[in-house]
Design a protein around this motif. Structure first.
Motif, PDB file in Angstrom:
ATOM      1  N   HIS A 340       0.849  -1.194   0.000  1.00  0.00           N
ATOM      2  CA  HIS A 340       0.000   0.000   0.000  1.00  0.00           C
ATOM      3  C   HIS A 340       0.885   1.245   0.000  1.00  0.00           C
ATOM      4  O   HIS A 340       2.031   1.201   0.460  1.00  0.00           O
ATOM      5  N   ARG A 341       0.346   2.316  -0.511  1.00  0.00           N
ATOM      6  CA  ARG A 341       1.132   3.563  -0.590  1.00  0.00           C
ATOM      7  C   ARG A 341       1.661   3.992   0.785  1.00  0.00           C
ATOM      8  O   ARG A 341       2.706   4.614   0.897  1.00  0.00           O
ATOM      9  N   GLU A 342       0.900   3.610   1.847  1.00  0.00           N
ATOM     10  CA  GLU A 342       1.324   3.977   3.210  1.00  0.00           C
ATOM     11  C   GLU A 342       2.352   3.001   3.772  1.00  0.00           C
ATOM     12  O   GLU A 342       2.805   3.152   4.902  1.00  0.00           O
ATOM     13  N   GLY A 343       2.669   1.941   2.999  1.00  0.00           N
ATOM     14  CA  GLY A 343       3.776   1.071   3.399  1.00  0.00           C
ATOM     15  C   GLY A 343       3.414  -0.303   3.905  1.00  0.00           C
ATOM     16  O   GLY A 343       4.278  -1.153   4.057  1.00  0.00           O
ATOM     17  N   HIS A 344       2.122  -0.567   4.213  1.00  0.00           N
ATOM     18  CA  HIS A 344       1.764  -1.890   4.737  1.00  0.00           C
ATOM     19  C   HIS A 344       1.387  -2.844   3.609  1.00  0.00           C
ATOM     20  O   HIS A 344       0.972  -2.423   2.528  1.00  0.00           O
ATOM     21  N   ARG A 345       1.521  -4.117   3.875  1.00  0.00           N
ATOM     22  CA  ARG A 345       1.238  -5.160   2.877  1.00  0.00           C
ATOM     23  C   ARG A 345      -0.269  -5.408   2.805  1.00  0.00           C
ATOM     24  O   ARG A 345      -0.951  -5.461   3.830  1.00  0.00           O
ATOM     25  N   VAL A 346      -0.780  -5.582   1.591  1.00  0.00           N
ATOM     26  CA  VAL A 346      -2.193  -5.926   1.380  1.00  0.00           C
ATOM     27  C   VAL A 346      -2.242  -7.192   0.526  1.00  0.00           C
ATOM     28  O   VAL A 346      -1.757  -7.205  -0.614  1.00  0.00           O
ATOM     29  N   ASP A 347      -2.797  -8.261   1.096  1.00  0.00           N
ATOM     30  CA  ASP A 347      -2.963  -9.505   0.332  1.00  0.00           C
ATOM     31  C   ASP A 347      -4.226  -9.408  -0.510  1.00  0.00           C
ATOM     32  O   ASP A 347      -5.265  -8.936  -0.032  1.00  0.00           O
ATOM     33  N   LEU A 348      -4.127  -9.842  -1.781  1.00  0.00           N
ATOM     34  CA  LEU A 348      -5.248  -9.690  -2.707  1.00  0.00           C
ATOM     35  C   LEU A 348      -5.625 -11.014  -3.363  1.00  0.00           C
ATOM     36  O   LEU A 348      -4.771 -11.855  -3.624  1.00  0.00           O
ATOM     37  N   SER A 349      -6.938 -11.136  -3.605  1.00  0.00           N
ATOM     38  CA  SER A 349      -7.426 -12.207  -4.478  1.00  0.00           C
ATOM     39  C   SER A 349      -7.814 -11.508  -5.777  1.00  0.00           C
ATOM     40  O   SER A 349      -8.644 -10.587  -5.775  1.00  0.00           O
ATOM     41  N   VAL A 350      -7.184 -11.896  -6.896  1.00  0.00           N
ATOM     42  CA  VAL A 350      -7.339 -11.149  -8.155  1.00  0.00           C
ATOM     43  C   VAL A 350      -7.998 -12.021  -9.213  1.00  0.00           C
ATOM     44  O   VAL A 350      -7.721 -13.225  -9.308  1.00  0.00           O
ATOM     45  N   MET A 351      -8.904 -11.377  -9.992  1.00  0.00           N
ATOM     46  CA  MET A 351      -9.483 -12.038 -11.166  1.00  0.00           C
ATOM     47  C   MET A 351      -9.200 -11.161 -12.370  1.00  0.00           C
ATOM     48  O   MET A 351      -9.485  -9.963 -12.349  1.00  0.00           O
ATOM     49  N   ASN A 352      -8.622 -11.737 -13.424  1.00  0.00           N
ATOM     50  CA  ASN A 352      -8.441 -11.023 -14.693  1.00  0.00           C
ATOM     51  C   ASN A 352      -9.511 -11.539 -15.643  1.00  0.00           C
ATOM     52  O   ASN A 352      -9.464 -12.693 -16.065  1.00  0.00           O
ATOM     53  N   VAL A 353     -10.487 -10.675 -15.965  1.00  0.00           N
ATOM     54  CA  VAL A 353     -11.622 -11.092 -16.795  1.00  0.00           C
ATOM     55  C   VAL A 353     -11.510 -10.440 -18.166  1.00  0.00           C
ATOM     56  O   VAL A 353     -11.555  -9.204 -18.271  1.00  0.00           O
ATOM     57  N   PRO A 354     -11.341 -11.232 -19.249  1.00  0.00           N
ATOM     58  CA  PRO A 354     -11.262 -10.642 -20.586  1.00  0.00           C
ATOM     59  C   PRO A 354     -12.597  -9.995 -20.987  1.00  0.00           C
ATOM     60  O   PRO A 354     -13.660 -10.526 -20.652  1.00  0.00           O
ATOM     61  N   VAL A 355     -12.534  -8.842 -21.680  1.00  0.00           N
ATOM     62  CA  VAL A 355     -13.740  -8.173 -22.189  1.00  0.00           C
ATOM     63  C   VAL A 355     -13.819  -8.472 -23.685  1.00  0.00           C
ATOM     64  O   VAL A 355     -12.895  -8.158 -24.431  1.00  0.00           O
ATOM     65  N   GLU A 356     -14.931  -9.096 -24.099  1.00  0.00           N
ATOM     66  CA  GLU A 356     -15.098  -9.470 -25.507  1.00  0.00           C
ATOM     67  C   GLU A 356     -16.195  -8.649 -26.149  1.00  0.00           C
ATOM     68  O   GLU A 356     -17.257  -8.447 -25.571  1.00  0.00           O
ATOM     69  N   VAL A 357     -15.931  -8.159 -27.378  1.00  0.00           N
ATOM     70  CA  VAL A 357     -16.935  -7.468 -28.190  1.00  0.00           C
ATOM     71  C   VAL A 357     -16.921  -8.140 -29.552  1.00  0.00           C
ATOM     72  O   VAL A 357     -15.866  -8.224 -30.199  1.00  0.00           O
ATOM     73  N   ASN A 358     -18.097  -8.650 -29.965  1.00  0.00           N
ATOM     74  CA  ASN A 358     -18.237  -9.376 -31.244  1.00  0.00           C
ATOM     75  C   ASN A 358     -17.204 -10.510 -31.354  1.00  0.00           C
ATOM     76  O   ASN A 358     -16.580 -10.716 -32.404  1.00  0.00           O
ATOM     77  N   GLY A 359     -17.009 -11.207 -30.239  1.00  0.00           N
ATOM     78  CA  GLY A 359     -16.144 -12.390 -30.263  1.00  0.00           C
ATOM     79  C   GLY A 359     -14.660 -12.087 -30.193  1.00  0.00           C
ATOM     80  O   GLY A 359     -13.840 -12.993 -30.231  1.00  0.00           O
ATOM     81  N   GLU A 360     -14.300 -10.805 -30.084  1.00  0.00           N
ATOM     82  CA  GLU A 360     -12.878 -10.451 -30.013  1.00  0.00           C
ATOM     83  C   GLU A 360     -12.564  -9.799 -28.666  1.00  0.00           C
ATOM     84  O   GLU A 360     -13.345  -8.993 -28.164  1.00  0.00           O
TER      85      GLU A 360
END
Length: 817
Positions: A340-360
Motif C-alpha cells: 500500500h502507498r502507506e507502506g503496509h502489505r495488502v494480500d489480494l485475491s485477483v481475477m483477470n476477466v477478458p472483455v469481448e466485443v463481437n467475439g474479439e
C-alpha cells in the motif's frame, strides 16, 4: 326590442353525433398517453412534447365540439364567422398547453390537479361558447343548463387529468384496457359537456342574420371532413407516441443498464481497473484507490505496467503472466500481494476477466479483493492446528508430521526423547490449573531458550509431556548431553504464588531405526524408557533397551491385575506399632496396605501405589484402606483396647478431592470409631497451596482428627507452613535415620527437626529405627517415639493383637497408655 323574435329549432344528425363521440374518445385516449410521455422527458424535448400534446388535445376537443355543432341543423341557414371559429381553437390549445405543463410532472399534488383541471375546463368552456358566438344568429342561454355544462367541463377536465396521471406509468395489458375504458368515460364527459351546452342554447330569428357577413358551411361534408382530419391527426399522434415509447423504452433500458453497470462498477467493494489491449488504464473505481492508497488522478493516462512496482517482488513475475494470459481470452484467478502507498502489505485475491466485443478480446477487467484479514485468519487457524495454544510450541499433530517426514526421508539415525515433568500433578492439584498452566509456560520457555538455534524440534504432546526429535548420528553422547542440559534447566526453582517450587524431569530416549522403524513404535519405546526412569526414582534419562519392553508389559499386566485386586479380596492391611522408647509402650499404630497377587505372591507397595495414583485407582484403594483400618481399630477398642490412634496415609489426590471431609465422616460413622483415634498422614507436597491446605486441615482438626506430617525434611515446602497449619505430629524420614550413626549432617538435621517440633508443641516420631545405636542417638536428642524394625516390623492384625495388645490388657492401667 325582441318582440318580433322567433325561436329557431333544428335537428341532429345522429351519425355525426356518434362520430363526434368517437372523436372525443380518441382525443381522450391520446391525452392519457401524452401525459405519460411529457412526464418522462426533460429539457427541450419536454417543451416539444408539450406543444405537440396541447395541439393534439386542443384539436381533438375542438373538432369534437365543432363536429357536434355541425351535427345540429337549424331550420334556417346559419353562417359562421371563421375568425371567431379560429379563436375558439386557439383558446382550447392554449388552455391544454397550460394544463398539461402543470400536470405533466413526475410528482403531482391535489393543488396542481385542481388548478390544471380548472384551467382546462375554462379553456373548453370558452372554446365552446366562443364557437357558439361564431354562429351568426341570435342566441340566448338557459341558466341551469349553462351552469351544468360548466360543471361538467370542470369534472371532465379534472377526471381526465387525474386518469392521465394515474395511467402514465407502465405498459401492461391491464393498464391499456383500463386506459381504453377511461377514454370512453372521458369521451362521454367531454361530449356530455358539449351537448349540455347545446341544450342550454336557444336560437332566435332577429337582426343578426340580416347582416350575414360570415360563411355558409356545408354542414355534413365539413363535419365529416374535420372529423376525419382530426382522427387522422390523433391517429398519427398515437402512432408517434407508440414509436416514441418504443424508442424511449429502448433508450430507458440502455440507460438503466448503463446505470446498473456504472453503479456495480463504482460502488463495488472490490477494486476494479479496466485495461485496453495497449495496456492503457481506461477506467477504475474508488475501491481501487482505497486498496492501493493511490489517488484517482494517478490512474489517469497510466499503463498497467505502472502498478508493477507496487506488487511485492516475489509475485511480480506471476502476476504479469496471468495478465498476459487473460488478454488471450482466458479468465485468470490467483492470489498476490501489494505494498500500500502507506507502506503496509495488502494480500489480494485477483481475477483477470477478458472483455469481448463481437467475439474479439478488446481489453481486460482486473478485479482485486482485499483478503489480508482472511489470510491472517487462515494463517492463525493453520498455526493453531499445528501449535499448542498454551505454550505456542508445535503440537502432537505437527510432531507426528515431522516425525513421518524424517522417517520417509531416510536421512539416517535420529533420536526421539519423551520428557515427563515429575511432581507436575502435585502442583496442578494443590495450586490449581491456572498456576499449572503458568508452570508449563515457564517450562516451555526454558526448553525453547535452551534449544534455540539448534536443529532440534520440541513439541508439547499434552499435559506435562514434551517430545523432541534430534539428529543423533552414531553417538549417544550428544543426546545424553542434551538430556542432562534439559534436566538441569527444568530443575531450577519456579516462583509460583510467592513461593519457590522444585520439580524434576524423567526423560526416555529411543533411537531410529534401532528402537523402532515407525513413529508409533519409537514413541512407545521412548515412553517405556521414561517410565523406567520414574520407577528408579525419577530425575534422570534412560535409553530404551529391549529388556524394558518386558518390564513395560509386566507393568501393563500389573495395572490390569490391580483393578481386579481392588475389586476382589487380594488387598489386606499390615500394622506397624509406634513405641514410646522410655517404657516400650505402644502409643500408636500405622496401617500399611499389602497386595497378595494370586501368582506373583506379595507385591511391594512401591510397585503398585504409583500405578494406582497414575490411573486414578488410588481413590478406591485409599477408601478401602481407610475403612478397613478404622473398622479394625474400633474392633480392638471393643476388645479392651488399648485406646490408641491409628495412622493412615492419605495420597495427594485423596487430599484434594472435593468431598474428603464428608467421606471420612461417613467412614467414621459407619465403623463407629471416634475421630480422635484417627490420624491422617500427609506429605509436604500437599501443602503447596497454603490457602487450600489450611481450610482442609482446619476442617479435619475441628472434627477431632489428628494430622501427622510424613517424610518430613524430604520435600521442598516452606517451614512457615508448620506454624500456619494445624499439624500435631512430625515424622522424621527413614533416609535421615539410616546413616545417623555415621553421618554428622544427618544427626544435625534430625536434632534440628526434633528441637523445632518441640518448640512448636508437636509430637515427633522417627521412622526406620533398626539398631540400638540409632535408638540411643534419638533418645539422646529427646525423641521418645519410635517406629521401625528394632521394635517390630509391619504385622497382620492377629499378630499385633497377640504380641502387643493381649499383654497390655493384662496391665491394670492400659487405658492411660
Amino acid at each position: 326590442m325582441d318582440h318580433h323574435m322567433e325561436h329557431i329549432y333544428g335537428t341532429y344528425d345522429l351519425t355525426l353525433v356518434i362520430f363526434s363521440y368517437i372523436v372525443a374518445v380518441v382525443a381522450s385516449y391520446t391525452v392519457l398517453d401524452l401525459v405519460s410521455r411529457i412526464s418522462t422527458t426533460e429539457g427541450k424535448r419536454r417543451w416539444i412534447w408539450l406543444l405537440f400534446g396541447a395541439i393534439a388535445m386542443g384539436m381533438g376537443v375542438w373538432s369534437m365540439h365543432f363536429v357536434g355543432m355541425l351535427a345540429f341543423t337549424p331550420s334556417v341557414p346559419v353562417a359562421y364567422d371563421l375568425i371567431t371559429v379560429g379563436l375558439s381553437m386557439v383558446v382550447v390549445i392554449i388552455a391544454s398547453f397550460i394544463a398539461l405543463s402543470i400536470v405533466g410532472r413526475r410528482q403531482v399534488g391535489l393543488k396542481q390537479l385542481l388548478s390544471g383541471g380548472l384551467l382546462l375546463a375554462t379553456g373548453i368552456s370558452a372554446m365552446h361558447y366562443i364557437g357558439m358566438a361564431a354562429m351568426q344568429i341570435a342566441i340566448t342561454y338557459k341558466p341551469f343548463y349553462f351552469v351544468l355544462s360548466i360543471i361538467i367541463a370542470i369534472v371532465a377536465s379534472i377526471t381526465a387529468l387525474w386518469l392521465s396521471f394515474y395511467f402514465r406509468t407502465g405498459n401492461t395489458n391491464g393498464k391499456k384496457l383500463k386506459k381504453v375504458i377511461s377514454g370512453f368515460i372521458m369521451g362521454a364527459a367531454v361530449a356530455g359537456m358539449h351537448y349540455t351546452g347545446m341544450l342550454a342554447t336557444v336560437f332566435h330569428t332577429g337582426d343578426k342574420e340580416d347582416h350575414l357577413s360570415g360563411v355558409l358551411l356545408d354542414q355534413t361534408f365539413l363535419a365529416y371532413f374535420i372529423a376525419v382530419i382530426t382522427l387522422v391527426t390523433l391517429g398519427f399522434s398515437l402512432f408517434g407516441i407508440y414509436l416514441s415509447n418504443r424508442m424511449a423504452s429502448k433508450d430507458s433500458e440502455m440507460l438503466a443498464s448503463e446505470k446498473w453497470y456504472k453503479s456495480l462498477f463504482e460502488n463495488n467493494n472490490d477494486g476494479i481497473i479496466t485495461v485496453d489491449l495497449q495496456s492503457q488504464i481506461i477506467g477504475f473505481n474508488e475501491a481501487m484507490s482505497k486498496l492501493t492508497g493511490l489517488p484517482g488522478e494517478w490512474f489517469q493516462n497510466q499503463t498497467i505496467d505502472a502498478i508493477a512496482p507496487f506488487i511485492v517482488e516475489e509475485e511480480r513475475k506471476r502476476s504479469g503472466e496471468m495478465f498476459r494470459k487473460s488478454l488471450g481470452g482466458e479468465m485468470q484467478s490467483y492470489e498476490t500481494a501489494i505494498i500500500h502507498r502507506e507502506g503496509h502489505r495488502v494480500d489480494l485475491s485477483v481475477m483477470n476477466v477478458p472483455v469481448e466485443v463481437n467475439g474479439e478480446v478488446v481489453g481486460n477487467y482486473i478485479i482485486a479483493r482485499d483478503i489480508t484479514e482472511e489470510k491472517h485468519s487462515k494463517d492463525k487457524i493453520q498455526h493453531l492446528a499445528f501449535h499448542d495454544e498454551l505454550t505456542g510450541m508445535p503440537n502432537r499433530r505437527m510432531f507426528n508430521q515431522v516425525l513421518a517426514q524424517k522417517i520417509a526421508s531416510r536421512s539416517g539415525k535420529f533420536a526421539v526423547l519423551v520428557i515427563d515433568i515429575d511432581r507436575f500433578k502435585m502442583i496442578n492439584d494443590s495450586l490449581g490449573h491456572t498456576y499449572g498452566d503458568l508452570f508449563l509456560q515457564e517450562v516451555s520457555r526454558r526448553l525453547g531458550q535452551l534449544l534455540a538455534g539448534t536443529n532440534v524440534m520440541i513439541s508439547r504432546m499434552g499435559g506435562d509431556e514434551f517430545t523432541i526429535v534430534c539428529d543423533s548420528g552414531d553417538e549417544h553422547r550428544d543426546v545424553a548431553a542434551l538430556a542432562e542440559q534439559m534436566i538441569k534447566v527444568i530443575s531450577h526453582p519456579y516462583r509460583l504464588k510467592e513461593s519457590d517450587f522444585f520439580v524434576t524431569a524423567s526423560i526416555g530416549i529411543a533411537i531410529y531405526p534401532d528402537d523402532g522403524e515407525d513413529g508409533v513404535q519409537l514413541l512407545k519405546n521412548a515412553d517405556t524408557a521414561m517410565y523406567e526412569v520414574k520407577k528408579n526414582g525419577k530425575n534422570g534419562y534412560h535409553f530404551y533397551s529391549s529388556e524394558l519392553n518386558e518390564q513395560l508389559r509386566e507393568r501393563i499386566e500389573l495395572e490390569a491385575d490391580l483393578r481386579r485386586a481392588i475389586a476382589g479380596d487380594q488387598m489386606y492391611l499390615y500394622y506397624q506399632p509406634q513405641i514410646r522408647a522410655g517404657d516400650s509402650q505402644m502409643i500408636g499404630i500405622e496401617a500399611l496396605v499389602r497386595w497378595k497377587h494370586p501368582t506373583k505372591g506379595v507385591v511391594s507397595p512401591g510397585a503398585f501405589i504409583p500405578i494406582a495414583e497414575e490411573t486414578g485407582m488410588i481413590f478406591e484403594l485409599g477408601g478401602w484402606v481407610l475403612r478397613e483400618a478404622c473398622r479394625q481399630m474400633k474392633e480392638w477398642h471393643k476388645s479392651g483396647g488399648p485406646l490408641i490412634p491409628i495412622s493412615v496415609n492419605l495420597s495427594s489426590q485423596q487430599f484434594h478431592q472435593s468431598n474428603l471431609i464428608a467421606f471420612i465422616k461417613e467412614i467414621l460413622d459407619e465403623t463407629g470409631l471416634e475421630p480422635q483415634y484417627l490420624e491422617l498422614e500427609i506429605t509436604e507436597s500437599m501443602m503447596m497451596d497454603a490457602t487450600v491446605s489450611t481450610s482442609i486441615l482446619n476442617e479435619l482438626t475441628d472434627f477431632g482428627i489428628r494430622i501427622s506430617l510424613d517424610d518430613f525434611g524430604t520435600g521442598y515446602s516452606s517451614l512457615s507452613y508448620l506454624k500456619l497449619l494445624p499439624i500435631h505430629k512430625l515424622k522424621i524420614d527413614r533416609s535421615f535415620v539410616r546413616d545417623i550413626a555415621e553421618n554428622t549432617n544427618d544427626r544435625a538435621i534430625v536434632a534440628t527437626i526434633i528441637s523445632m517440633a518441640q518448640h512448636l508443641s508437636m509430637d515427633v516420631v522417627a521412622e526406620g529405627i533398626e539398631t540400638k545405636e540409632q535408638l540411643d542417638i534419638l533418645t539422646d536428642y529427646d525423641c521418645k517415639k519410635i517406629q521401625g524394625y528394632y521394635y517390630s516390623k509391619p504385622l497382620p492384625a492377629i499378630e499385633v493383637e497377640e504380641a502387643f495388645f493381649v499383654p497390655l490388657r493384662a496391665l491394670p492401667d492400659n487405658k492411660d497408655s
